[in-house]
Design an enzyme around this catalytic site. Structure first.
Site, PDB file in Angstrom:
ATOM      1  N   CYS A 218      29.844 -25.584 -26.060  1.00  0.00           N
ATOM      2  CA  CYS A 218      30.418 -24.251 -26.216  1.00  0.00           C
ATOM      3  C   CYS A 218      31.184 -23.922 -24.937  1.00  0.00           C
ATOM      4  O   CYS A 218      31.677 -24.839 -24.272  1.00  0.00           O
ATOM      5  CB  CYS A 218      29.349 -23.215 -26.536  1.00  0.00           C
ATOM      6  SG  CYS A 218      28.176 -22.902 -25.208  1.00  0.00           S
ATOM      7  N   ARG A 224      25.373 -20.401 -27.293  1.00  0.00           N
ATOM      8  CA  ARG A 224      25.503 -21.145 -28.538  1.00  0.00           C
ATOM      9  C   ARG A 224      25.029 -22.595 -28.445  1.00  0.00           C
ATOM     10  O   ARG A 224      24.206 -23.043 -29.252  1.00  0.00           O
ATOM     11  CB  ARG A 224      26.966 -21.101 -29.013  1.00  0.00           C
ATOM     12  CG  ARG A 224      27.390 -19.758 -29.562  1.00  0.00           C
ATOM     13  CD  ARG A 224      28.886 -19.690 -29.843  1.00  0.00           C
ATOM     14  NE  ARG A 224      29.677 -19.674 -28.607  1.00  0.00           N
ATOM     15  CZ  ARG A 224      30.995 -19.626 -28.565  1.00  0.00           C
ATOM     16  NH1 ARG A 224      31.692 -19.615 -29.711  1.00  0.00           N
ATOM     17  NH2 ARG A 224      31.632 -19.592 -27.408  1.00  0.00           N
ATOM     18  N   ASP A 335      30.891 -16.140 -30.913  1.00  0.00           N
ATOM     19  CA  ASP A 335      30.242 -16.073 -29.607  1.00  0.00           C
ATOM     20  C   ASP A 335      29.468 -14.760 -29.495  1.00  0.00           C
ATOM     21  O   ASP A 335      30.062 -13.675 -29.497  1.00  0.00           O
ATOM     22  CB  ASP A 335      31.295 -16.158 -28.501  1.00  0.00           C
ATOM     23  CG  ASP A 335      30.677 -16.286 -27.114  1.00  0.00           C
ATOM     24  OD1 ASP A 335      29.437 -16.233 -27.003  1.00  0.00           O
ATOM     25  OD2 ASP A 335      31.452 -16.451 -26.145  1.00  0.00           O
TER      26      ASP A 335
END
Length: 367
Positions: A218, A224, A335
């Protein structure tokens, strides 16, 4: 008498390299630095040099072909399997000799098998930049005798040249080496691998090298991708009916990183809290940036967004077959950083749904 070429003290190191190339091309045997010791080497295609090198062999050495790069070595490998590709990508340059076991050797046992193994060429791409540069200027690989026994003299260039005797005509003195280790030797067959000699690279590291490595990427490696790593470990271990800490022994290594990550940051408090609710833990997680070395190790890279994937491929288009978005349809994983716990929950649910498909692919042998 052995001619010594002082690499460190020379005002023109290029002259030392050129002189070594001239000597090897003419059929001389030379002593030069490898990873864990000095070695005796000669041009493999030069018949006289190859014959004299064979006379220097002993039960304490292994005959090995030295290459200047992974790419050059790969062109000469007797066979290419997923397993051998992983070792080539992860071990070299470095002190690991890859030895390819013939089909005949697989069918034999005891002394017959050992003899058959020794007839198969062994390969090494040394870490020493000087040695790699010398090899790169030659018309073919070097054949060398690699010591497999610890001796302090093996790291002392003058002492090594004296012990080698009259066969060695030129010594490249690159200074003392740490010779309390030997290279590790890995035997590779069509379907398996095993450690023939444990040296500078230990068994645990070699086991990691052999694993299928999956990397989740990420941006900052705090939300994440750490959640993806933790969830994936749980899903895959459940599918394989093992504990998460047993995944390496089952052939899988799971990692995460961030394209803009600062090193050693913990996971975000929200990610920590959510994973605790899911009976998972991110307490030990520390962020790491995506690096060329990390990408080279990975067999599959899963990115949270298409932009992440594009950035990686902009860096190295050769990774095309190993990089894909986590979502099979290419959609982005949102996100949650800076958002609410609900944002984190929705993100984790989306990640888990994608990972369930990936686990099935892996478990069924599709990857």
């Amino acid at each position: 008498m052995t001619q010594t070429l002082d690499l460190l003290g020379s005002p023109d190191p290029r002259h030392v390299i050129d002189r070594a190339v001239e000597a090897l091309t003419a059929g001389s045997l030379i002593a030069l630095p490898a990873d864990t010791s000095y070695v005796i080497a000669g041009l493999q295609s030069h018949r006289s040099a190859a014959e004299r090198l064979r006379r220097t062999a002993s039960p304490r050495t292994i005959t090995c072909l030295l290459f200047g790069s992974q790419e050059a070595a790969a062109e000469h490998l007797p066979r290419t399997t997923t397993q051998s590709e992983r070792f080539v990508r992860r071990c070299w340059p470095g002190p690991v000799v890859l030895r390819f076991v013939s089909a005949d050797a697989d069918a034999t046992s005891g002394e017959d098998r050992d003899a058959a193994v020794e007839t198969v060429s062994s390969f090494l791409v040394p870490e020493s930049p000087v040695t790699r540069e010398v090899i790169g200027l030659l018309p073919g690989p070097l054949a060398a005798q690699i010591p497999l026994e610890r001796q302090a003299a093996l790291g002392d260039p003058r002492a090594f040249a004296e012990s080698a005797g009259a066969e060695v005509e030129v010594l490249i003195d690159g200074g003392p080496l740490t010779a309390n280790q030997t290279p590790s030797v890995v035997d590779l067959s069509e379907t398996s691998w095993q450690i023939a000699h444990e040296g500078a690279v230990d068994a645990a590291t070699l086991e990691n090298y052999a694993c299928q490595t999956l990397l989740f990427v990420c941006t900052g490696n705090t939300c994440r991708s750490p959640m993806a790593e933790a969830i994936f470990r749980k899903l895959l271990s459940e599918r394989l009916e093992c504990r998460p800490e047993e995944l390496v022994s089952r052939g899988y290594r799971v990692m995460s990183a961030g394209l803009s990550a600062a090193p050693q940051w913990p996971a975000s408090p929200e990610a920590n809290e959510l994973m605790q609710k899911w009976s998972l833990s991110l307490k030990e997680h520390r962020s790491q940036p995506v690096t060329p070395a990390l990408l080279a190790q990975a067999d599959a890279v899963f990115t949270m967004t298409e932009q992440h994937r594009a950035l990686i491929l902009d860096y190295d288009a050769n990774l095309q077959d190993r990089v894909r978005t986590l979502s099979p349809d290419g959609s982005d994983v949102s996100d949650p950083f800076g958002g609410s716990m609900q944002d984190y929950e929705e993100c984790a649910v989306q990640i888990k749904r994608c990972l369930e498909e990936i686990v099935e692919e892996i478990a069924s042998g599709d990857r």
